[in-house]
Design a protein around this motif. Structure first.
Motif, PDB file in Angstrom:
ATOM      1  N   ARG A 172       0.826  -1.214   0.000  1.00 38.22           N
ATOM      2  CA  ARG A 172       0.000   0.000   0.000  1.00 38.22           C
ATOM      3  C   ARG A 172       0.864   1.269   0.000  1.00 38.22           C
ATOM      4  NH1 ARG A 172      -2.672  -0.216   4.733  1.00 38.22           N
ATOM      5  NH2 ARG A 172      -3.639  -2.201   4.192  1.00 38.22           N
ATOM      6  N   ILE A 173       1.921   1.253   0.782  1.00 37.56           N
ATOM      7  CA  ILE A 173       2.815   2.422   0.811  1.00 37.56           C
ATOM      8  C   ILE A 173       3.555   2.573  -0.521  1.00 37.56           C
ATOM      9  CG2 ILE A 173       4.922   3.330   1.880  1.00 37.56           C
ATOM     10  CD1 ILE A 173       3.811   2.318   4.583  1.00 37.56           C
ATOM     11  N   LEU A 174       4.027   1.455  -1.083  1.00 35.47           N
ATOM     12  CA  LEU A 174       4.722   1.552  -2.371  1.00 35.47           C
ATOM     13  C   LEU A 174       3.782   2.084  -3.455  1.00 35.47           C
ATOM     14  CD1 LEU A 174       6.828  -1.769  -2.477  1.00 35.47           C
ATOM     15  CD2 LEU A 174       7.510   0.481  -1.623  1.00 35.47           C
ATOM     16  N   ASP A 175       2.541   1.636  -3.421  1.00 37.30           N
ATOM     17  CA  ASP A 175       1.576   2.106  -4.426  1.00 37.30           C
ATOM     18  C   ASP A 175       1.295   3.598  -4.279  1.00 37.30           C
ATOM     19  OD1 ASP A 175       1.405  -0.435  -5.446  1.00 37.30           O
ATOM     20  OD2 ASP A 175      -0.548  -0.912  -4.554  1.00 37.30           O
ATOM     21  N   ARG A 176       1.173   4.042  -3.030  1.00 33.96           N
ATOM     22  CA  ARG A 176       0.906   5.462  -2.809  1.00 33.96           C
ATOM     23  C   ARG A 176       2.123   6.294  -3.230  1.00 33.96           C
ATOM     24  NH1 ARG A 176      -2.359   9.418  -3.452  1.00 33.96           N
ATOM     25  NH2 ARG A 176      -2.366  10.982  -1.822  1.00 33.96           N
ATOM     26  N   ALA A 177       3.322   5.775  -2.958  1.00 31.93           N
ATOM     27  CA  ALA A 177       4.543   6.479  -3.400  1.00 31.93           C
ATOM     28  C   ALA A 177       4.547   6.620  -4.914  1.00 31.93           C
ATOM     29  CB  ALA A 177       5.781   5.726  -2.913  1.00 31.93           C
ATOM     30  N   ALA A 178       4.128   5.575  -5.598  1.00 35.98           N
ATOM     31  CA  ALA A 178       4.076   5.631  -7.073  1.00 35.98           C
ATOM     32  C   ALA A 178       3.089   6.693  -7.539  1.00 35.98           C
ATOM     33  CB  ALA A 178       3.700   4.260  -7.632  1.00 35.98           C
ATOM     34  N   GLU A 179       1.981   6.821  -6.825  1.00 40.39           N
ATOM     35  CA  GLU A 179       1.034   7.895  -7.157  1.00 40.39           C
ATOM     36  C   GLU A 179       1.681   9.269  -6.972  1.00 40.39           C
ATOM     37  OE1 GLU A 179      -2.874   5.329  -5.643  1.00 40.39           O
ATOM     38  OE2 GLU A 179      -2.652   7.402  -4.975  1.00 40.39           O
ATOM     39  N   PHE A 180       2.400   9.430  -5.882  1.00 42.52           N
ATOM     40  CA  PHE A 180       3.079  10.715  -5.666  1.00 42.52           C
ATOM     41  C   PHE A 180       4.094  10.977  -6.783  1.00 42.52           C
ATOM     42  CE2 PHE A 180       1.948  10.472  -0.954  1.00 42.52           C
ATOM     43  CZ  PHE A 180       1.051  11.527  -1.027  1.00 42.52           C
ATOM     44  N   GLU A 181       4.815   9.936  -7.182  1.00 42.60           N
ATOM     45  CA  GLU A 181       5.778  10.137  -8.268  1.00 42.60           C
ATOM     46  C   GLU A 181       5.069  10.583  -9.550  1.00 42.60           C
ATOM     47  OE1 GLU A 181       8.653   7.002  -9.049  1.00 42.60           O
ATOM     48  OE2 GLU A 181       9.840   8.438 -10.228  1.00 42.60           O
ATOM     49  N   SER A 182       3.831  10.109  -9.735  1.00 42.06           N
ATOM     50  CA  SER A 182       3.062  10.514 -10.920  1.00 42.06           C
ATOM     51  C   SER A 182       2.348  11.846 -10.736  1.00 42.06           C
ATOM     52  CB  SER A 182       2.006   9.443 -11.233  1.00 42.06           C
ATOM     53  OG  SER A 182       2.612   8.189 -11.406  1.00 42.06           O
ATOM     54  N   GLY A 183       2.598  12.509  -9.611  1.00 40.39           N
ATOM     55  CA  GLY A 183       2.038  13.854  -9.452  1.00 40.39           C
ATOM     56  C   GLY A 183       0.801  13.960  -8.589  1.00 40.39           C
ATOM     57  N   ALA A 184       0.423  12.887  -7.891  1.00 34.53           N
ATOM     58  CA  ALA A 184      -0.762  12.962  -7.031  1.00 34.53           C
ATOM     59  C   ALA A 184      -0.577  14.021  -5.951  1.00 34.53           C
ATOM     60  CB  ALA A 184      -1.024  11.600  -6.376  1.00 34.53           C
ATOM     61  N   LYS A 185      -1.673  14.652  -5.575  1.00 33.58           N
ATOM     62  CA  LYS A 185      -1.652  15.672  -4.514  1.00 33.58           C
ATOM     63  C   LYS A 185      -1.886  14.985  -3.173  1.00 33.58           C
ATOM     64  CE  LYS A 185      -1.227  19.286  -7.155  1.00 33.58           C
ATOM     65  NZ  LYS A 185       0.225  19.209  -7.394  1.00 33.58           N
ATOM     66  N   PRO A 186      -1.351  15.539  -2.094  1.00 32.08           N
ATOM     67  CA  PRO A 186      -1.590  14.949  -0.774  1.00 32.08           C
ATOM     68  C   PRO A 186      -3.058  15.022  -0.398  1.00 32.08           C
ATOM     69  CG  PRO A 186      -0.385  17.028  -0.582  1.00 32.08           C
ATOM     70  CD  PRO A 186      -0.450  16.685  -2.033  1.00 32.08           C
ATOM     71  N   ASN A 187      -3.464  14.093   0.424  1.00 33.40           N
ATOM     72  CA  ASN A 187      -4.865  13.944   0.786  1.00 33.40           C
ATOM     73  C   ASN A 187      -4.988  13.986   2.313  1.00 33.40           C
ATOM     74  OD1 ASN A 187      -7.534  13.157   0.969  1.00 33.40           O
ATOM     75  ND2 ASN A 187      -7.081  10.986   0.584  1.00 33.40           N
ATOM     76  N   LEU A 188      -4.799  15.179   2.863  1.00 32.52           N
ATOM     77  CA  LEU A 188      -4.839  15.332   4.314  1.00 32.52           C
ATOM     78  C   LEU A 188      -5.825  16.439   4.650  1.00 32.52           C
ATOM     79  CD1 LEU A 188      -1.016  15.130   5.062  1.00 32.52           C
ATOM     80  CD2 LEU A 188      -2.730  13.457   5.772  1.00 32.52           C
ATOM     81  N   LYS A 189      -6.551  16.268   5.754  1.00 31.38           N
ATOM     82  CA  LYS A 189      -7.618  17.227   6.066  1.00 31.38           C
ATOM     83  C   LYS A 189      -7.104  18.490   6.744  1.00 31.38           C
ATOM     84  CE  LYS A 189     -11.216  13.714   6.419  1.00 31.38           C
ATOM     85  NZ  LYS A 189     -11.724  12.747   7.413  1.00 31.38           N
ATOM     86  N   GLU A 190      -5.928  18.394   7.411  1.00 31.22           N
ATOM     87  CA  GLU A 190      -5.435  19.531   8.179  1.00 31.22           C
ATOM     88  C   GLU A 190      -3.995  19.838   7.802  1.00 31.22           C
ATOM     89  OE1 GLU A 190      -5.863  19.357  12.481  1.00 31.22           O
ATOM     90  OE2 GLU A 190      -7.269  17.715  12.180  1.00 31.22           O
ATOM     91  N   THR A 191      -3.528  21.003   8.271  1.00 35.59           N
ATOM     92  CA  THR A 191      -2.099  21.296   8.177  1.00 35.59           C
ATOM     93  C   THR A 191      -1.433  20.745   9.434  1.00 35.59           C
ATOM     94  OG1 THR A 191      -2.553  23.293   6.923  1.00 35.59           O
ATOM     95  CG2 THR A 191      -0.369  23.109   7.906  1.00 35.59           C
ATOM     96  N   TYR A 192      -0.893  19.555   9.315  1.00 39.87           N
ATOM     97  CA  TYR A 192      -0.249  18.933  10.464  1.00 39.87           C
ATOM     98  C   TYR A 192       1.145  19.526  10.699  1.00 39.87           C
ATOM     99  CZ  TYR A 192      -3.958  15.481  10.240  1.00 39.87           C
ATOM    100  OH  TYR A 192      -5.181  14.883  10.241  1.00 39.87           O
ATOM    101  N   THR A 193       1.628  19.319  11.922  1.00 41.06           N
ATOM    102  CA  THR A 193       2.959  19.801  12.280  1.00 41.06           C
ATOM    103  C   THR A 193       3.850  18.622  12.625  1.00 41.06           C
ATOM    104  OG1 THR A 193       2.009  21.820  13.158  1.00 41.06           O
ATOM    105  CG2 THR A 193       4.260  21.314  13.823  1.00 41.06           C
ATOM    106  N   VAL A 194       5.050  18.621  12.055  1.00 36.67           N
ATOM    107  CA  VAL A 194       6.000  17.546  12.337  1.00 36.67           C
ATOM    108  C   VAL A 194       7.347  18.149  12.721  1.00 36.67           C
ATOM    109  CG1 VAL A 194       4.872  15.981  10.693  1.00 36.67           C
ATOM    110  CG2 VAL A 194       6.783  17.411   9.937  1.00 36.67           C
ATOM    111  N   SER A 195       8.217  17.319  13.274  1.00 39.96           N
ATOM    112  CA  SER A 195       9.578  17.752  13.552  1.00 39.96           C
ATOM    113  C   SER A 195      10.503  16.567  13.359  1.00 39.96           C
ATOM    114  CB  SER A 195       9.674  18.306  14.982  1.00 39.96           C
ATOM    115  OG  SER A 195      10.912  18.946  15.175  1.00 39.96           O
ATOM    116  N   ASN A 196      11.720  16.864  12.922  1.00 36.13           N
ATOM    117  CA  ASN A 196      12.704  15.825  12.624  1.00 36.13           C
ATOM    118  C   ASN A 196      13.782  15.856  13.695  1.00 36.13           C
ATOM    119  OD1 ASN A 196      11.475  15.212   9.978  1.00 36.13           O
ATOM    120  ND2 ASN A 196      12.167  17.283   9.486  1.00 36.13           N
TER     121      ASN A 196
END
Lengths: 293, 293, 293
Positions: B17-41
């Motif tokens: 499922r993750i590999l398939d979604r990555a392939a969609e992103f490589e083909s230009g898919a837009k993110p599908n998230l409801k909010e502006t989440y915050t992350v930190s590295n």
């Protein structure tokens, strides 16, 4: 309000206005700024909570945030703080959050500098945004300051949190008491023991033992400190029914406070951090709006 | 999926499922998230590739990214990892990418912490996002895993990449072989020589000699290592027609691999890095969507 | 224009076009880019002004900016600059601003690298964005370069600013003179004293004494340097009526220039920093637009 430097400069009215705006942000209010302002966080001392909390507040206000790392800035080539600040002003930065080891570092910045300064902690001086979030947390709990008994315990002499809170809480009508080893009491009058003050305290505010500021003065081991001045499991049982525990963190577990109490029902320690973001949004917005006139 | 910690926790279905979604992103898919989440590295060990790749993925997902520098955080005042993580949760951070030298550091974070954790590498443990991008690159090349012969060569015992890939590739049906100096074979069974395995390998996955983890064990010079265990120009000629070369980088040119082979036709080394961004977008989106229910 | 590496590569026409675009940005022009490009600032030497100025310009252009810290990158594991740059290209970064101690570090990056490079300073080589902002400031003041007398004073041999400006100013028709201690004159022909050149100079451009590059060559104390080669209060009185003072900063107050002159009426030092943002916006936009064809 162009700067927020010390709780001493703020009137009761200023404080209440910021707390009220923070409460609006907690309820989901949108920022009310005319432009996309640019800020930078100049931390010359280590920080996680304060820096990250400001970073979060800045993003929630949709500000531009320019990254600044003291260790790779021109300060290592000997540039003075005032020249760094003037540089950032010339580049177009609107406001700076500064943490610096020099007490009242900000005095030298106020003449002829147009950029706004928010003090993120000056040596053993003041820490107004921490104080504001402490006030916010207390008001959230009790709905008032008047008549509350608040005990601040620990290394008071070296604590900018103690100093900022003492000024503000007394102005707002609270009764503030201090508990501290003799060596760390500084200019404060302290009570003689936990037993004397704990049963009547509404808020117990513990301070971090700042190992990095003391060096090895060897007056007590961690265990001794905990036994004499820490909030032990046994002492917690002496607290009033609705009394709460606060701590600005980072925490030395088992020193200022028993490990088990850090997340007990009375603890508002993580709540304080949560509240900090709203309070800092209110501080930043207030200072930036002060530039719009 | 609330966390991505180890390839061991992922089912074949999760991986695909993750590999398939990555392939969609490589083909230009837009993110599908409801909010502006915050992350930190939170990188407690040096990194360019993994950190920058996550940073890029985070921006392509329009997330807020709070900068964190271990060296100037409260960890230098002795704050524990769990308290740092709880602080960031209290501040409102939704997910963390963490690289830490302690193996399975994440175990202590899972109880009572609501923030999501993506493991960016734990000591000699796991490195799931690297493994996922390796899988993505292999599938992109061969369209399948079943029946492929994959040789992982180098310092296997100390490699979280080897460990993560070994688990996943076997689950997906590949035949995995290992080549390594005796000192660095760890729990793995190794083949006796390149000559034995190279002619039948579809993928040759080289690992970096981690000088910084070994100290000076003096068992071989760079030249000796290259001669015995590296992919030399001569050995490359023994490879199958369509076989590819992979390496997680950073590369020690002339040690694990002949300098001239780093960018040869068979090399997918920079392709792996390119793919990493899409894979990390998919991982981050999956974890963040897991919070929306 | 795919890269901006050295003033030597730029034609008069290139320079004027960038200065004109910077002037448009100063007047409030919006960026004209088709995509949200991603950039990163790779500073391997300390910087406040140049780095922060680029960071600001990047935000005003609405670019994605990936944070890069040399000290926590894989360069500490021995990764070469070229491999770091290729990694960032593979990840999808469009342009890099690089400051590096190696003179002409960029030569090794130009073969087979598709990412654009803007030189933020190479050892004692070039510093084109500083030079462009100096040119912008001079043109803003005098409306021309032709026939102006410009004196560059200080540590010319080690100064990438001197070198970049000398090339450009002569090409644009200015008369450039140099003043320097014998030890620091390098390949330049110098005048014998301030008295010889000051009364006819339109621009006095002072350079920072780079203590960190010299070590302790002990040839002069700060006071001696100021007396012999610095712009003293007394010398300032010898300047032409409309002549201006420039300095790339950081400033050693009381060494290259009397403390009182740093912000005097003639000084354009903070104006230079202010202008730098518009010039860097123009440079970045030019380079990124060069990728759109």
């Amino acid at each position: 309000m162009r700067h927020v430097l010390s709780m001493k400069n703020l009137s009761t009215e200023d404080i209440i206005r910021i707390l009220d705006r923070a409460a609006e942000f907690e309820s989901g209010a949108k920022p009310n700024l005319k432009e996309t302002y640019t800020v930078s966080n100049l931390f010359f001392e280590p920080s996680t909570r304060t820096k990250m909390s400001f970073e979060m507040a800045e993003r929630k206000l949709n500000l531009h945030v320019l990254p600044f790392e003291a260790a790779t800035s021109s300060t290592v080539k000997g540039e003075t703080l005032i020249d760094t600040v003037k540089t950032l002003e010339a580049i177009g930065v609107d406001a700076l959050v500064i943490r610096h080891e020099a007490e009242e570092y900000y005095n030298e910045l106020l003449n002829g500098v147009g950029i706004s300064v928010i003090n993120g902690g000056d040596g053993a001086g003041q820490h107004p945004s921490q104080s504001m979030l402490d006030l916010y947390t207390i008001r959230q709990e009790f709905g008032r300051f008047e008549g509350l008994t608040i005990t601040i315990a620990g290394d008071i002499a070296h604590s900018r949190v103690a100093r900022s809170n003492a000024d503000a809480l007394k102005m707002l009508g609270a009764n503030v008491h201090y508990l501290s080893p003799l060596e760390w009491k500084g200019e404060f009058e302290t009570v003689s023991s936990w037993e004397e003050i704990l049963p009547s305290s509404d808020v117990v505010m513990l301070l971090r033992v700042q190992h990095e500021r003391h060096g090895n003065d060897g007056s007590f081991s961690k265990e001794e400190y905990h036994e004499k001045y820490g909030l032990t499991l046994k002492r917690e049982k002496m607290m009033k029914k609705d009394a709460i525990i606060m701590h600005p963190a980072p925490i030395n577990r088992g020193v200022e406070i028993a490990d088990e109490l850090v997340e007990c029902d009375r603890s508002r320690i993580f709540k304080q951090m949560h509240n900090g973001v709203f309070v800092r949004m209110a501080i930043l917005e207030t200072v930036l709006k002060g530039r719009e006139k």
